[in-house]
Design a protein around this motif. Structure first.
Motif, PDB file in Angstrom:
ATOM      1  N   GLY A 184      46.353  43.746  20.971  1.00  0.00           N
ATOM      2  CA  GLY A 184      46.161  42.375  20.520  1.00  0.00           C
ATOM      3  C   GLY A 184      45.662  41.503  21.667  1.00  0.00           C
ATOM      4  N   PHE A 185      44.855  40.514  21.326  1.00  0.00           N
ATOM      5  CA  PHE A 185      44.333  39.601  22.348  1.00  0.00           C
ATOM      6  C   PHE A 185      45.140  38.307  22.328  1.00  0.00           C
ATOM      7  CE2 PHE A 185      40.767  42.457  21.637  1.00  0.00           C
ATOM      8  CZ  PHE A 185      40.354  42.716  22.926  1.00  0.00           C
ATOM      9  N   PRO A 186      45.255  37.635  23.490  1.00  0.00           N
ATOM     10  CA  PRO A 186      44.648  37.951  24.790  1.00  0.00           C
ATOM     11  C   PRO A 186      45.370  39.088  25.508  1.00  0.00           C
ATOM     12  CG  PRO A 186      46.000  35.999  24.986  1.00  0.00           C
ATOM     13  CD  PRO A 186      46.021  36.361  23.532  1.00  0.00           C
ATOM     14  N   HIS A 204      40.294  36.912  26.468  1.00  0.00           N
ATOM     15  CA  HIS A 204      40.695  36.260  25.225  1.00  0.00           C
ATOM     16  C   HIS A 204      40.197  36.972  23.983  1.00  0.00           C
ATOM     17  CE1 HIS A 204      40.723  33.236  28.445  1.00  0.00           C
ATOM     18  NE2 HIS A 204      41.771  32.745  27.814  1.00  0.00           N
ATOM     19  N   GLY A 205      39.189  37.822  24.139  1.00  0.00           N
ATOM     20  CA  GLY A 205      38.636  38.525  22.994  1.00  0.00           C
ATOM     21  C   GLY A 205      37.790  39.695  23.427  1.00  0.00           C
ATOM     22  N   PRO A 206      37.374  40.554  22.487  1.00  0.00           N
ATOM     23  CA  PRO A 206      36.613  41.772  22.825  1.00  0.00           C
ATOM     24  C   PRO A 206      35.344  41.498  23.615  1.00  0.00           C
ATOM     25  CG  PRO A 206      37.313  41.802  20.526  1.00  0.00           C
ATOM     26  CD  PRO A 206      37.621  40.429  21.030  1.00  0.00           C
ATOM     27  N   ASP A 207      34.721  40.348  23.397  1.00  0.00           N
ATOM     28  CA  ASP A 207      33.459  40.056  24.070  1.00  0.00           C
ATOM     29  C   ASP A 207      33.613  39.829  25.567  1.00  0.00           C
ATOM     30  OD1 ASP A 207      34.897  37.738  23.225  1.00  0.00           O
ATOM     31  OD2 ASP A 207      33.173  36.506  23.785  1.00  0.00           O
ATOM     32  N   GLU A 208      34.843  39.603  26.033  1.00  0.00           N
ATOM     33  CA  GLU A 208      35.088  39.368  27.459  1.00  0.00           C
ATOM     34  C   GLU A 208      35.577  40.616  28.198  1.00  0.00           C
ATOM     35  OE1 GLU A 208      36.585  34.744  26.743  1.00  0.00           O
ATOM     36  OE2 GLU A 208      37.872  36.163  27.798  1.00  0.00           O
TER      37      GLU A 208
END
Length: 362
Positions: A184-186, A204-208
């Motif tokens: 789970g994020f973050p 904070h999310g998959p894109d980071e």
């Protein structure tokens, strides 16, 4: 009575070189000169042992210019065999001078080649007493992956995590991304074997994730991805007991974040806003007792020696151990000394205690 000779060892080859040097500045300023003869030994970033000036101001923590150990051409020559403690220095012109016997080494070293058991094994081989952690606890706590395994095996609750190697990431990054998503994020991404928040990112999310992995892999080929626990950041300082006495835990302190997302390098050492070190923490007597007991349990689990700072998350469902540091930040503004000062042990007396614990061990 002759003074006890203490070699203060600092600098080193890790990314925490400057923090180690700044810590040494505080130690050189505060150590009891009536009791100890001090021999400052710096380690350059290239691994050369040099005899340093006994000048605390030279290694003051300045956010504009972090201190460094420069190669001044000297070379400290450690004892040539076990059982002897004669220390010498070879000057830049090739002449060799005797520095006398060293009674204790105080290794104020952070990170690899200093906090990971390597320098401890070196001094064990020479039979030279030293302060702080030993080979086993230093190596375990330097590698956050194995530290978590040991703590979990002894019933100490740790933050859920995924360990990723460069080989694993390169072979199947999509599988790693799926494992991370299951937390789970973050999440926090951090090198397995680094400190002072070097290489750490909050994702904070998959894109980071990919960018954070690149930052962490720049420090280590093994990386931990941890669930971001919502809770208070509580820290406890632990000292080994002398002459077989049990270990002692300080009053807990707390890292209070306001505008900063986590306690990063800037917040710890460069005077950045948004984070405050509070000690003692505002806890109930029951909470203090629980966190001290868990700190001592974690210290025992890793076969702790000398000292450690045990970091917790205090949540609505109890305590999680985040990590143990066997050579925690030791500048006068760091949490470890602050916790002991709040517990009635002054900074200079804390240094004396570390030296005398090392002496009593032998």
């Amino acid at each position: 009575m002759d003074k006890t000779a203490v070699a203060v060892l600092f600098g080193g080859r890790s990314s925490e070189h400057s923090i180690s040097s700044a810590t040494a500045g505080g130690v050189l300023r505060a150590i009891d000169r009536e009791r100890y003869r001090v021999i400052p030994v710096g380690i350059t970033r290239d691994g050369a042992f040099v005899l340093e000036d006994d000048d605390a101001a030279k290694f003051a923590l300045d956010p504009e210019r972090l201190p460094e150990v420069a190669d001044n051409g000297t070379r400290v020559l450690w004892p040539e065999a076990a059982g002897t403690r004669e220390l010498r220095v070879r000057r830049a012109d090739g002449t060799v001078e005797e520095l006398g016997e060293v009674d204790v080494v105080l290794p104020i070293l952070h990170g690899t080649h200093g906090e990971d058991g390597t320098i401890q094994g070196f001094f064990d081989t020479l039979e030279v007493p030293y302060a702080g952690g030993g080979v086993l606890d230093s190596a375990l706590c330097m590698d956050k992956h194995f530290m978590k395994i040991v703590l979990e095996a002894t019933g100490v609750r740790v933050v859920p995590w995924v360990t990723v190697t460069t080989a694993g990431w390169n072979a199947d990054a999509d599988r790693v991304r799926a494992d991370v998503a299951s937390l789970g994020f973050p999440v926090f991404v951090k090198p397995a074997r680094a400190g002072s928040s070097v290489g750490v990112s909050k994702v904070h999310g998959p894109d980071e994730l990919d960018a954070a992995m690149a930052v962490a892999f720049a420090e280590d080929h093994k990386v931990l991805v941890e669930e971001a626990i919502a809770g208070r950041e509580i820290e406890v300082a632990v000292l080994e007991g002398r002459d077989g006495a049990p270990a002692r835990a300080s009053l807990p302190g707390e890292i209070v974040l306001t505008t900063r997302e986590f306690y990063d390098f800037e917040g710890k050492y460069l005077g950045g806003d948004g984070a405050e070190v509070v000690c003692p923490a505002a806890l109930t007597p029951e909470q203090i007792e629980a966190v001290q007991a868990q700190a001592l349990r974690a210290f025992a689990a890793v076969d702790g020696q000398g000292l450690a700072r045990v970091d917790f998350f205090l949540t609505d469902d109890g305590l999680y151990v985040n990590e143990l540091n066997t050579m925690p930040g030791f500048t006068p503004i760091s949490m470890f000394p602050k916790c002991w000062i709040a517990s009635g042990l002054a900074y200079g007396d804390l240094i004396t205690e570390l030296v005398e614990i090392a002496r009593s061990r032998r």
